[in-house]
Design an enzyme around this catalytic site. Structure first.
Site, short mmCIF file in Angstrom:
data_model
loop_
_atom_site.label_atom_id
_atom_site.label_comp_id
_atom_site.label_asym_id
_atom_site.label_seq_id
_atom_site.Cartn_x
_atom_site.Cartn_y
_atom_site.Cartn_z
N HIS A 11 -7.47 2.01 5.05
CA HIS A 11 -8.32 2.16 4.24
C HIS A 11 -9.74 2.43 5.01
CE1 HIS A 11 -7.83 -1.39 0.88
NE2 HIS A 11 -7.61 -0.65 0.68
N CYS B 201 -13.07 -6.91 5.39
CA CYS B 201 -11.98 -6.93 3.64
C CYS B 201 -12.93 -8.03 2.77
CB CYS B 201 -10.84 -7.41 4.37
SG CYS B 201 -10.24 -5.60 5.55
N1 ARG Z 1 -3.59 -7.08 2.01
C1 ARG Z 1 -4.26 -6.84 1.37
C2 ARG Z 1 -3.84 -5.28 1.66
O1 ARG Z 1 -3.21 -5.08 1.53
C3 ARG Z 1 -5.88 -6.57 2.89
C4 ARG Z 1 -6.45 -5.98 2.44
C5 ARG Z 1 -7.84 -4.96 3.24
N2 ARG Z 1 -8.46 -4.51 2.77
C6 ARG Z 1 -10.28 -3.85 3.09
N3 ARG Z 1 -11.16 -3.43 2.88
N4 ARG Z 1 -9.10 -3.36 3.97
O2 ARG Z 1 -4.01 -4.72 -0.32
#
Ligand code: ARG
Length: 285
Positions: A174, A268
């Site tokens: 991300h 996150c």
């Molecule tokens: N386990 C979640 C996923 O893989 C973690 C999300 C992390 N969020 C972020 N904004 N980087 O979707």
């Protein structure tokens, strides 16, 4: 230096049902157990740290069917639109494991009086996890979780200029693991996460970047929450902490180790509710 005009009000979701129950990024291993009590106290620690830094935190009721709902950054894109009715663009998640979150968050925002504007159904975009404002531009990441054309849609829906960067390392899946706006001139930037063109996009956007080494980037230090002059960090590499302090920031460590097991850090776990893209005008790229 002007502090960020957003980041003083957050939506968070308690980790009541949080766990690593599937694997959709390289950090998640279902055989690594999450300690729910520790997750709860770490999450509460983050809430109090943000409040102590002067932020307001509001909470959404967690849903048992979606353990990653704690990562509210991925709920969607918020736009206060100046004086008009605020806008919320719900995420379309790449993986079925998270798709149930879309309507839960859409309903929450609708109940708060937000206009809910939708992306085309075939486009994936994971909200503020893949779209962070810098000055009047949204920097949007794509590839692992979001589709590039979704950035154009976001620009059309919000009116904000959007710059897209291609993410190239699956560990930094991300954009909010690669980029952290600090004020109107500075941001933490992890070039290892972007292709050569993406690096040039960021160089052109950010007057004074704090470039992270690969090793620093992989600690998730860019996944920090900035409340005025306070930077709340999941991990603080020493050199990064010193640079932030030299720039006048207060650096606060906040252990979110249980959430790192799911590939998420402080940022996150939060969704900024006070982003206003209304003043933004300009071309889409
Ligand atoms: N386990 C979640 C996923 O893989 C973690 C999300 C992390 N969020 C972020 N904004 N980087 O979707």
């Amino acid at each position: 230096m002007t502090p960020l005009g957003w980041g003083r009000r957050y939506l968070m979701c308690p980790p009541t049902h949080f766990g690593v129950l599937y694997e959709i990024n390289p950090w998640m291993h279902t055989e690594v157990a999450v300690d729910r009590d520790r997750a709860r106290s770490q999450w509460e620690g983050l809430v109090s740290t943000l409040r102590a830094a002067g932020a307001e935190v509001v909470v959404v009721v967690p849903d048992e069917s979606v353990p990653d709902m704690v990562f509210t950054a991925n709920a969607g894109v918020v736009n206060l639109r100046g004086e008009g009715p605020p806008q919320f663009v719900p995420s379309h998640f790449r993986f079925p494991e998270r798709q149930g979150e879309t309507e839960i968050f859409a309903a929450w925002f609708a109940a708060q009086g937000f206009a809910v504007d939708r992306l085309r159904p075939e486009l994936a975009h994971e909200g503020a996890g893949d779209a962070l404002p810098f000055l009047d531009t949204l920097l949007s990441g794509y590839r692992f979780r979001s589709d590039q054309p979704a950035a154009t849609e976001l620009s059309r829906l919000t009116g904000a200029p959007v710059r897209s960067v291609e993410l190239v390392d699956p560990r930094l899946y991300h954009v909010d693991i690669t980029f952290c706006p600090l004020d109107d001139r500075r941001a933490m930037c992890a070039p290892m996460g972007w292709d050569a063109y993406g690096r040039r996009v960021v160089e052109a956007l950010v007057p004074e970047p704090l470039w992270l080494t690969d090793e620093e980037a992989l600690t998730f230090c860019a996944n920090s929450v900035v409340v005025g002059s306070t930077v709340v960090m999941p991990v603080t590499p020493p050199r990064v902490g010193r640079q932030l302090e030299a720039w006048g920031f207060d650096v606060v460590d906040c252990d979110v180790g249980e959430f790192l097991k799911a590939g998420g850090g402080c940022r996150c776990l939060t969704l900024s509710l006070d982003v206003d893209l209304a003043t933004a005008t300009g071309p889409v790229t």
